[in-house]
Design a protein around this motif. Structure first.
Motif, PDB file in Angstrom:
ATOM      1  N   ILE A  79       5.339  28.282 -32.991  1.00 14.94           N
ATOM      2  CA  ILE A  79       6.329  27.281 -32.620  1.00 14.94           C
ATOM      3  C   ILE A  79       6.778  27.510 -31.176  1.00 14.94           C
ATOM      4  CG2 ILE A  79       8.518  26.222 -33.257  1.00 14.94           C
ATOM      5  CD1 ILE A  79       8.219  27.525 -36.001  1.00 14.94           C
ATOM      6  N   PRO A  80       6.677  26.500 -30.314  1.00 13.96           N
ATOM      7  CA  PRO A  80       7.213  26.651 -28.954  1.00 13.96           C
ATOM      8  C   PRO A  80       8.687  27.031 -29.005  1.00 13.96           C
ATOM      9  CG  PRO A  80       5.854  24.672 -29.107  1.00 13.96           C
ATOM     10  CD  PRO A  80       6.005  25.197 -30.500  1.00 13.96           C
ATOM     11  N   ALA A  81       9.099  27.883 -28.072  1.00 15.22           N
ATOM     12  CA  ALA A  81      10.447  28.448 -28.119  1.00 15.22           C
ATOM     13  C   ALA A  81      11.523  27.377 -28.132  1.00 15.22           C
ATOM     14  CB  ALA A  81      10.646  29.398 -26.937  1.00 15.22           C
ATOM     15  N   TRP A  82      11.338  26.312 -27.327  1.00 20.59           N
ATOM     16  CA  TRP A  82      12.417  25.318 -27.272  1.00 20.59           C
ATOM     17  C   TRP A  82      12.475  24.483 -28.552  1.00 20.59           C
ATOM     18  CZ3 TRP A  82       8.601  23.526 -23.424  1.00 20.59           C
ATOM     19  CH2 TRP A  82       7.986  22.315 -23.749  1.00 20.59           C
ATOM     20  N   ILE A  83      11.321  24.264 -29.232  1.00 21.77           N
ATOM     21  CA  ILE A  83      11.356  23.557 -30.514  1.00 21.77           C
ATOM     22  C   ILE A  83      12.036  24.422 -31.566  1.00 21.77           C
ATOM     23  CG2 ILE A  83       9.903  22.683 -32.395  1.00 21.77           C
ATOM     24  CD1 ILE A  83       8.051  21.520 -30.389  1.00 21.77           C
ATOM     25  N   ASN A  84      11.766  25.721 -31.515  1.00 17.65           N
ATOM     26  CA  ASN A  84      12.436  26.643 -32.422  1.00 17.65           C
ATOM     27  C   ASN A  84      13.952  26.601 -32.207  1.00 17.65           C
ATOM     28  OD1 ASN A  84      12.376  28.479 -34.502  1.00 17.65           O
ATOM     29  ND2 ASN A  84      11.981  30.244 -33.203  1.00 17.65           N
ATOM     30  N   GLN A  85      14.364  26.516 -30.961  1.00 21.74           N
ATOM     31  CA  GLN A  85      15.790  26.467 -30.655  1.00 21.74           C
ATOM     32  C   GLN A  85      16.409  25.142 -31.107  1.00 21.74           C
ATOM     33  OE1 GLN A  85      16.772  27.542 -26.646  1.00 21.74           O
ATOM     34  NE2 GLN A  85      18.914  26.930 -26.835  1.00 21.74           N
ATOM     35  N   ILE A  86      15.687  24.040 -30.899  1.00 25.36           N
ATOM     36  CA  ILE A  86      16.175  22.745 -31.376  1.00 25.36           C
ATOM     37  C   ILE A  86      16.361  22.781 -32.895  1.00 25.36           C
ATOM     38  CG2 ILE A  86      15.573  20.318 -31.687  1.00 25.36           C
ATOM     39  CD1 ILE A  86      14.193  20.430 -28.953  1.00 25.36           C
ATOM     40  N   ASP A  87      15.379  23.346 -33.598  1.00 31.97           N
ATOM     41  CA  ASP A  87      15.482  23.444 -35.053  1.00 31.97           C
ATOM     42  C   ASP A  87      16.739  24.195 -35.475  1.00 31.97           C
ATOM     43  OD1 ASP A  87      13.252  21.984 -35.604  1.00 31.97           O
ATOM     44  OD2 ASP A  87      11.926  23.695 -35.924  1.00 31.97           O
ATOM     45  N   ARG A  88      17.016  25.302 -34.793  1.00 43.30           N
ATOM     46  CA  ARG A  88      18.201  26.082 -35.145  1.00 43.30           C
ATOM     47  C   ARG A  88      19.488  25.290 -34.901  1.00 43.30           C
ATOM     48  NH1 ARG A  88      15.513  30.212 -32.260  1.00 43.30           N
ATOM     49  NH2 ARG A  88      17.037  29.998 -30.552  1.00 43.30           N
ATOM     50  N   GLU A  89      19.495  24.505 -33.833  1.00 41.69           N
ATOM     51  CA  GLU A  89      20.709  23.781 -33.472  1.00 41.69           C
ATOM     52  C   GLU A  89      20.959  22.578 -34.386  1.00 41.69           C
ATOM     53  OE1 GLU A  89      22.957  24.519 -31.262  1.00 41.69           O
ATOM     54  OE2 GLU A  89      21.998  26.200 -30.218  1.00 41.69           O
ATOM     55  N   VAL A  90      19.899  21.886 -34.770  1.00 39.07           N
ATOM     56  CA  VAL A  90      20.083  20.639 -35.539  1.00 39.07           C
ATOM     57  C   VAL A  90      19.757  20.801 -37.022  1.00 39.07           C
ATOM     58  CG1 VAL A  90      19.586  19.268 -33.486  1.00 39.07           C
ATOM     59  CG2 VAL A  90      17.743  19.771 -35.090  1.00 39.07           C
ATOM     60  N   GLY A  91      19.258  21.981 -37.414  1.00 42.00           N
ATOM     61  CA  GLY A  91      18.991  22.223 -38.821  1.00 42.00           C
ATOM     62  C   GLY A  91      17.662  21.686 -39.315  1.00 42.00           C
ATOM     63  N   PHE A  92      16.679  21.473 -38.420  1.00 44.71           N
ATOM     64  CA  PHE A  92      15.353  21.026 -38.808  1.00 44.71           C
ATOM     65  C   PHE A  92      14.428  22.227 -38.970  1.00 44.71           C
ATOM     66  CE2 PHE A  92      15.977  16.748 -36.418  1.00 44.71           C
ATOM     67  CZ  PHE A  92      16.891  16.368 -37.388  1.00 44.71           C
ATOM     68  N   ILE A  93      13.238  21.968 -39.521  1.00 44.87           N
ATOM     69  CA  ILE A  93      12.236  23.023 -39.680  1.00 44.87           C
ATOM     70  C   ILE A  93      10.871  22.473 -39.276  1.00 44.87           C
ATOM     71  CG2 ILE A  93      11.092  24.622 -41.260  1.00 44.87           C
ATOM     72  CD1 ILE A  93      13.544  24.552 -43.030  1.00 44.87           C
TER      73      ILE A  93
END
Length: 415
Positions: A294-308
């Motif tokens: 997972i690209p780092a920024w997508i991983n961070q977006i997931d953590r912030e918005v609750g996606f996987i």
């Protein structure tokens, strides 16, 4: 990236990774400072990702690419969804690698239909540069979409990638604005020289077409039949759809119609050209789940918005006119269409082949050196087993087939 030590994953699964060149291009075009090591995700970007998710999951299937007209939503789509969709195309290009080798010294004509911002075009350009199959200099790319805004963004991504990576001799990108629904029954006039395309990519498009029609499957079949006629003799048609049950089952139905017409055959994922067994029961469908870094920024977006986004999930079918297949047709070959499920005292998995879908298990007490490969079976793998035992109970064969200690299993091709 060969899988080495990811906990819980079979050792011979390949983990896909989006190239730094693609991520850098997306970051620059989206005008976001989200590269590795210097991430800065704004509240507006996160809000845009949430809004897009709402549109895609609840807004209906006919939203098209209208969101690309909004600068915020455009940047959010580029940063969150384009890397995912690039990954899906490149995973399937990996399945086509033996075929792409034959185009190493000639013109390679490609169509990205309904390409939106040119995700398929970007994926293929990056593939050609990194794999040298075929050389980028031979790539003649045409992208078709109904949105002028999407075509502008596609050209910007193409130019940015080419400039960053010093691709100087590549033919110019061709973009065409076309409403596919209005172009039937004759289909879009997209083949100019009569030679046909070596590759046509259709991603996340079919389920958006003819949604309000009384016969959407028939109209989608007619469009894809037209695309098959646009292929060169050695051409490939790649259809990719979301992994949802409705979109996947609709794709299965289009697949059935196409192979029944004898105009083409399935290269992958199916091991046969018989009707899709997943359509027999209304709750079944077939889809892929491929591991990726997972690209780092997508991983961070997931953590912030609750996606996987821990896996690349999609349904697909690759069609050919010359009968070539990913692996040879063999009655002992099966495709794994589920995860390997651990149960009390045994493991089970669902397989698909020309006889249909069947559940197969191996009790822990039957584990042996000859069937050890069963432990590494995973969704999407093509496997072989020399014998599946189905004992009769009350005059009927058991619902679950068994692999005994004397059985021989192997993985013919991992996903």
């Amino acid at each position: 990236i060969p899988q080495q030590s990811l906990e819980g994953q079979p050792m011979n699964v390949t983990m896909y990774q989006v190239s730094p060149a693609v991520l850098n291009t997306i970051s620059r075009v989206a005008r976001l400072n989200i590269l590795e090591g210097h991430q800065s995700l704004s509240a507006s970007l996160l809000s845009g990702v949430r809004s897009l998710s709402e549109m895609f999951t609840r807004g209906g299937q006919s939203i098209g690419t209208v969101y690309l007209q909004d600068p915020l939503l455009r940047a959010s789509y580029l940063s969150y969804y384009v890397p995912v969709n690039v990954g899906k195309v490149q995973l399937l290009l990996g399945e086509l690698r033996p075929l792409l080798q034959s185009f190493s010294a000639e013109e390679f004509r490609v169509l990205d239909l309904g390409g939106g911002p040119g995700t398929g075009a970007l994926a293929l350009l990056d593939w050609c540069r990194s794999q040298l199959l075929p050389p980028a200099a031979s790539l003649h790319m045409t992208v078709v979409d109904r949105s002028p805004e999407a075509m502008k963004l596609c050209a910007e991504l193409w130019q940015e990638y080419s400039t960053q990576n010093h691709i100087g001799t590549i033919p110019p990108l061709q973009t065409v604005v076309c409403n596919l629904e209005r172009s039937l029954p004759s289909g879009p006039r997209i083949v100019g020289d009569g030679n046909g395309y070596h590759l046509i990519i259709v991603q996340n498009l079919l389920s958006e077409l003819f949604v309000g029609s009384t016969d959407p499957i028939g109209l989608r079949t007619a469009l894809v039949n037209h695309l098959v006629s646009c292929l060169a003799k050695e051409g490939t048609l790649m259809l990719i759809e979301p992994a949802s049950r409705s979109a996947s089952r609709d794709l299965h139905q289009v697949r059935n119609n196409l192979v029944a017409g004898l105009q083409c055959s399935v290269y992958s994922p199916c091991l046969h050209d018989q009707p899709c067994p997943a359509l027999i029961k209304p709750d079944d469908w077939c889809h892929e789940e491929r591991t990726w870094k997972i690209p780092a920024w997508i991983n961070q977006i997931d953590r912030e918005v609750g996606f996987i986004k821990d896996a690349l999930k999609f349904s697909y079918v690759i069609l050919r006119k010359d009968g070539k297949t990913l692996v040879p047709r063999n009655c002992d070959y099966h495709r794994v269409v589920s995860e390997l499920r651990e149960m009390k005292g045994e493991k089970r998995v669902w397989l698909c082949d020309e006889t249909g879908r069947s559940e197969v298990g191996r009790q822990d007490k039957e584990r042996s050196a000859s069937n050890e490969a069963f432990e590494r079976w995973h969704r999407g793998a093509i496997v072989r087993v020399d014998e599946i035992v189905r004992k009769e109970r009350k005059g009927r064969p058991a619902m679950v087939g068994r692999i005994l200690s004397s059985g021989v299993t192997e993985i013919i091709r991992p996903a």
